[in-house]
Design a protein around this motif. Structure first.
Motif, PDB file in Angstrom:
ATOM      1  N   PRO A 185       0.842  -1.206   0.000  1.00 28.30           N
ATOM      2  CA  PRO A 185       0.000   0.000   0.000  1.00 28.30           C
ATOM      3  C   PRO A 185       0.874   1.251   0.000  1.00 28.30           C
ATOM      4  O   PRO A 185       1.813   1.354   0.795  1.00 28.30           O
ATOM      5  N   ASP A 186       0.579   2.171  -0.899  1.00 22.98           N
ATOM      6  CA  ASP A 186       1.439   3.344  -1.032  1.00 22.98           C
ATOM      7  C   ASP A 186       1.101   4.405   0.016  1.00 22.98           C
ATOM      8  O   ASP A 186       0.190   4.246   0.838  1.00 22.98           O
ATOM      9  N   ALA A 188      -0.229   7.280  -0.356  1.00 25.93           N
ATOM     10  CA  ALA A 188      -1.568   7.845  -0.539  1.00 25.93           C
ATOM     11  C   ALA A 188      -2.626   6.988   0.153  1.00 25.93           C
ATOM     12  O   ALA A 188      -3.578   7.515   0.748  1.00 25.93           O
ATOM     13  N   ALA A 189      -2.460   5.662   0.084  1.00 28.93           N
ATOM     14  CA  ALA A 189      -3.410   4.763   0.743  1.00 28.93           C
ATOM     15  C   ALA A 189      -3.346   4.924   2.257  1.00 28.93           C
ATOM     16  O   ALA A 189      -4.380   4.875   2.953  1.00 28.93           O
ATOM     17  N   HIS A 190      -2.140   5.128   2.780  1.00 29.93           N
ATOM     18  CA  HIS A 190      -2.000   5.378   4.213  1.00 29.93           C
ATOM     19  C   HIS A 190      -2.619   6.728   4.588  1.00 29.93           C
ATOM     20  O   HIS A 190      -3.322   6.845   5.592  1.00 29.93           O
ATOM     21  N   ARG A 191      -2.348   7.737   3.757  1.00 27.06           N
ATOM     22  CA  ARG A 191      -2.864   9.080   4.036  1.00 27.06           C
ATOM     23  C   ARG A 191      -4.397   9.073   4.014  1.00 27.06           C
ATOM     24  O   ARG A 191      -5.039   9.791   4.802  1.00 27.06           O
ATOM     25  N   ALA A 192      -4.989   8.259   3.149  1.00 23.72           N
ATOM     26  CA  ALA A 192      -6.448   8.195   3.055  1.00 23.72           C
ATOM     27  C   ALA A 192      -7.063   7.714   4.366  1.00 23.72           C
ATOM     28  O   ALA A 192      -8.169   8.139   4.736  1.00 23.72           O
ATOM     29  N   ILE A 193      -6.365   6.826   5.071  1.00 25.29           N
ATOM     30  CA  ILE A 193      -6.867   6.354   6.358  1.00 25.29           C
ATOM     31  C   ILE A 193      -6.951   7.514   7.347  1.00 25.29           C
ATOM     32  O   ILE A 193      -7.953   7.691   8.049  1.00 25.29           O
ATOM     33  N   THR A 208     -12.195   2.737   4.210  1.00 21.10           N
ATOM     34  CA  THR A 208     -10.843   3.088   3.760  1.00 21.10           C
ATOM     35  C   THR A 208      -9.832   2.021   4.158  1.00 21.10           C
ATOM     36  O   THR A 208      -8.950   1.657   3.367  1.00 21.10           O
ATOM     37  N   ALA A 211     -10.346  -0.963   1.932  1.00 19.90           N
ATOM     38  CA  ALA A 211      -9.782  -0.697   0.605  1.00 19.90           C
ATOM     39  C   ALA A 211      -8.262  -0.790   0.637  1.00 19.90           C
ATOM     40  O   ALA A 211      -7.628  -1.268  -0.309  1.00 19.90           O
ATOM     41  N   PHE A 212      -7.670  -0.356   1.730  1.00 20.95           N
ATOM     42  CA  PHE A 212      -6.220  -0.407   1.927  1.00 20.95           C
ATOM     43  C   PHE A 212      -5.717  -1.853   1.862  1.00 20.95           C
ATOM     44  O   PHE A 212      -4.675  -2.151   1.263  1.00 20.95           O
ATOM     45  N   ARG A 214      -7.453  -4.535   0.657  1.00 26.38           N
ATOM     46  CA  ARG A 214      -8.052  -5.382  -0.380  1.00 26.38           C
ATOM     47  C   ARG A 214      -7.048  -5.919  -1.408  1.00 26.38           C
ATOM     48  O   ARG A 214      -7.072  -7.120  -1.723  1.00 26.38           O
TER      49      ARG A 214
END
Length: 228
Positions: A185-186, A188-193, A208, A211-212, A214
């Motif tokens: 997970p990049d 951006a995926a961490h930041r989305a959390i 979120t 989705a991270f 998945r």
């Protein structure tokens, strides 16, 4: 006790101390050497010793007394369910991690204070973008610090204790996603959390985190025999 190899240091340190207890190096009720003393004997950092002692305290072998030190409670350990969890498949552990982090994010969305949100952003800045660096172990430690802070933001002491006890298994899953075996997970995926938690909407935080995780779970499903 002989020095440790630089792999799985906290686990190795805990195993070595456990063996020393079984061999009678320290008797029940006896105080262990301090962190520096154990660090010198095993030739690992004091942080590694601290983590190993925390594991042994959780297993009921040792007891830490505030202002006094760490003492031997027993020299025998009965395998606990969370110890046995580490012997399960990577997929099983990732699914367990998902359950823990989903509920942790939901609680964080409901309870996180502004300071906790700022800390999450700061930890992501420290984490960096990729594990493609000389010291991958340091990257994994920073990644783990972020995920633990998400749980801490939920202000549930039992959840945090469970996460700490389960740390080694969770670290195994992080190592798998930062070593090229599974999708990582990049940032951006961490930041989305963090952004979902900051909205105060537990359902958004839930979605979120799912989705991270998945893509990682999907990759494991595709690699299983008979998954075609």
């Amino acid at each position: 006790m002989r020095p440790l190899q630089k792999t799985n240091l906290a686990d190795s340190a805990a195993d070595r101390i456990r063996t020393a207890l079984a061999d009678g190096l320290w008797r029940i009720g006896e105080k262990l050497p301090n962190e520096q003393g154990l660090s010198d004997q095993l030739q690992v950092s004091r942080g590694t010793i601290r983590e190993a002692v925390r594991v042994l305290v959780a297993q009921g072998l040792l007891e830490t007394r505030q202002g006094s030190g760490t003492y031997v409670v027993t020299d025998r350990v009965v395998p606990q369910p969370l110890d046995l969890a580490r012997r399960t498949s990577l997929r099983d552990r990732l699914e367990a991690r998902l359950a823990l982090e989903v509920e942790g994010a939901r609680l964080a969305a409901q309870r996180a204070r502004p300071a906790a949100i700022r800390q999450l952003h700061a930890l992501l800045d420290q984490r960096g973008h990729s594990a493609a660096e000389p010291d991958r172990a340091a990257f994994i430690a920073r990644d783990l610090a972020f995920h633990r802070a998400v749980i801490a933001a939920g202000e549930n002491a039992a959840m945090l204790e469970l996460y700490d006890f389960f740390t080694r298994s969770i670290t195994d899953t992080i190592e798998a996603t930062t070593g090229g075996l599974l999708p990582e997970p990049d940032l951006a995926a961490h930041r989305a959390i963090v952004e979902a938690i900051a909205t105060g909407d537990p359902d958004a935080a839930d979605r979120t985190v799912r989705a991270f995780m998945r893509p990682v779970l999907a990759a494991l499903t595709e690699s299983r025999p008979g998954s075609d």
